[in-house]
Write a protein that holds these residues in place. Structure first.
Motif, PDB file in Angstrom:
ATOM      1  N   LEU A  37       0.833  -1.191   0.000  1.00  0.00           N
ATOM      2  CA  LEU A  37       0.000   0.000   0.000  1.00  0.00           C
ATOM      3  C   LEU A  37       0.873   1.247   0.000  1.00  0.00           C
ATOM      4  O   LEU A  37       1.935   1.278   0.613  1.00  0.00           O
ATOM      5  CB  LEU A  37      -0.908   0.013   1.234  1.00  0.00           C
ATOM      6  CG  LEU A  37      -1.984  -1.062   1.288  1.00  0.00           C
ATOM      7  CD1 LEU A  37      -2.675  -1.060   2.650  1.00  0.00           C
ATOM      8  CD2 LEU A  37      -2.994  -0.871   0.185  1.00  0.00           C
ATOM      9  N   ALA A  38       0.405   2.275  -0.694  1.00  0.00           N
ATOM     10  CA  ALA A  38       1.151   3.528  -0.778  1.00  0.00           C
ATOM     11  C   ALA A  38       0.369   4.642  -0.102  1.00  0.00           C
ATOM     12  O   ALA A  38      -0.674   5.055  -0.579  1.00  0.00           O
ATOM     13  CB  ALA A  38       1.399   3.887  -2.235  1.00  0.00           C
ATOM     14  N   PRO A  40      -1.676   5.037   2.617  1.00  0.00           N
ATOM     15  CA  PRO A  40      -3.101   4.938   2.905  1.00  0.00           C
ATOM     16  C   PRO A  40      -3.513   6.027   3.887  1.00  0.00           C
ATOM     17  O   PRO A  40      -2.745   6.382   4.782  1.00  0.00           O
ATOM     18  CB  PRO A  40      -3.249   3.544   3.525  1.00  0.00           C
ATOM     19  CG  PRO A  40      -1.902   3.211   4.049  1.00  0.00           C
ATOM     20  CD  PRO A  40      -0.916   3.905   3.154  1.00  0.00           C
ATOM     21  N   THR A  41      -4.712   6.591   3.693  1.00  0.00           N
ATOM     22  CA  THR A  41      -5.132   7.709   4.539  1.00  0.00           C
ATOM     23  C   THR A  41      -6.391   7.437   5.349  1.00  0.00           C
ATOM     24  O   THR A  41      -6.691   8.198   6.258  1.00  0.00           O
ATOM     25  CB  THR A  41      -5.389   8.966   3.689  1.00  0.00           C
ATOM     26  OG1 THR A  41      -6.423   8.681   2.746  1.00  0.00           O
ATOM     27  CG2 THR A  41      -4.126   9.425   2.995  1.00  0.00           C
ATOM     28  N   GLU A  54      -6.446   4.572  -0.672  1.00  0.00           N
ATOM     29  CA  GLU A  54      -5.137   5.026  -1.145  1.00  0.00           C
ATOM     30  C   GLU A  54      -5.373   6.174  -2.130  1.00  0.00           C
ATOM     31  O   GLU A  54      -5.433   5.960  -3.340  1.00  0.00           O
ATOM     32  CB  GLU A  54      -4.409   3.900  -1.878  1.00  0.00           C
ATOM     33  CG  GLU A  54      -3.833   2.834  -1.025  1.00  0.00           C
ATOM     34  CD  GLU A  54      -2.987   1.902  -1.867  1.00  0.00           C
ATOM     35  OE1 GLU A  54      -1.752   1.999  -1.791  1.00  0.00           O
ATOM     36  OE2 GLU A  54      -3.575   1.097  -2.612  1.00  0.00           O
ATOM     37  N   TYR A  56      -3.511   8.552  -3.251  1.00  0.00           N
ATOM     38  CA  TYR A  56      -2.434   8.887  -4.184  1.00  0.00           C
ATOM     39  C   TYR A  56      -2.368   7.908  -5.346  1.00  0.00           C
ATOM     40  O   TYR A  56      -1.743   8.186  -6.365  1.00  0.00           O
ATOM     41  CB  TYR A  56      -1.099   8.988  -3.445  1.00  0.00           C
ATOM     42  CG  TYR A  56      -1.180  10.030  -2.351  1.00  0.00           C
ATOM     43  CD1 TYR A  56      -1.251  11.380  -2.667  1.00  0.00           C
ATOM     44  CD2 TYR A  56      -1.259   9.661  -1.017  1.00  0.00           C
ATOM     45  CE1 TYR A  56      -1.373  12.340  -1.676  1.00  0.00           C
ATOM     46  CE2 TYR A  56      -1.382  10.623  -0.017  1.00  0.00           C
ATOM     47  CZ  TYR A  56      -1.440  11.958  -0.365  1.00  0.00           C
ATOM     48  OH  TYR A  56      -1.582  12.901   0.618  1.00  0.00           O
ATOM     49  N   ARG A  57      -2.990   6.767  -5.195  1.00  0.00           N
ATOM     50  CA  ARG A  57      -3.119   5.803  -6.290  1.00  0.00           C
ATOM     51  C   ARG A  57      -4.548   5.773  -6.826  1.00  0.00           C
ATOM     52  O   ARG A  57      -4.878   4.941  -7.667  1.00  0.00           O
ATOM     53  CB  ARG A  57      -2.725   4.399  -5.824  1.00  0.00           C
ATOM     54  CG  ARG A  57      -1.246   4.231  -5.625  1.00  0.00           C
ATOM     55  CD  ARG A  57      -0.947   2.777  -5.365  1.00  0.00           C
ATOM     56  NE  ARG A  57       0.484   2.559  -5.299  1.00  0.00           N
ATOM     57  CZ  ARG A  57       1.036   1.483  -4.771  1.00  0.00           C
ATOM     58  NH1 ARG A  57       0.273   0.515  -4.278  1.00  0.00           N
ATOM     59  NH2 ARG A  57       2.334   1.351  -4.741  1.00  0.00           N
TER      60      ARG A  57
END
Length: 183
Positions: A37-38, A40-41, A54, A56-57
């Motif tokens: 994962l990049a 995650p918010t 995610e 940004y993805r």
């Protein structure tokens, strides 16, 4: 394992301790997700499903409680915030479109429904007692929507003196009350 980023999900529980001990919270790991994962918010846990946003993805990923991937849903726009409706749909704020995105995790279908008067800057949302509420920071209000995306109510956010909050950034509920974080 090299090159794999693990995301740990913790449940916080009040620590039971004798009166002379320092009380606090302890974190109990409930899931480990090793899926690269990049940034995650947001996370939403419902039943045996864990959904992770995610932004940004531009995607929403859904896992079982044991970390197995069940859905990877591509999104468009600028998603922020994450909640789950009683019927199972996930709901996210779309900052670019000034609206709300409804996502069916089973089919991967996403739909944007027009709201009666677009939201100015939706930043967060939650489902409290089965009711969808959206924090519109730009209008400094909480907007209540039905499952079709129609506005049911608007609540102005003011302080104890009746002045609008500076910049509401997040909301949550506990014990029948809604709490708003103001920056």
């Amino acid at each position: 394992m090299r090159g794999v980023r693990a995301v740990l999900l913790f449940a916080l529980a009040a620590a039971c301790a004798p009166p002379e001990a320092e009380a606090g919270l302890r974190a109990e790991p409930v899931a480990v997700i090793e899926d690269g994962l990049a940034a995650p918010t947001a996370v939403e846990v419902a039943g045996d499903r864990i959904a992770v946003l995610e932004p940004y993805r531009d995607r929403l990923v859904v896992y079982t409680a044991d970390g197995r991937l069940t859905a990877r849903i591509d999104l468009s726009g600028s998603a922020i915030g994450l909640a789950r409706l009683p019927g199972g749909e996930y709901v996210l704020c779309d900052r670019e479109a000034g609206g709300v995105l409804f996502v069916d995790a089973a089919s991967g279908a996403a739909r944007r429904l027009p709201t009666a008067g677009p939201l100015v800057e939706p930043l967060d949302l939650g489902v409290f007692d089965g009711v969808l509420r959206v924090l519109d920071a730009g209008a400094v209000e909480i907007v209540t929507l039905d499952e079709e995306g129609l506005v049911q109510d608007r609540l102005a956010l003011v302080d104890g003196e009746g002045k609008p909050l500076s910049y509401p950034a997040s909301l949550t509920a506990h014990g029948g009350e809604i709490f708003v974080l103001d920056n």
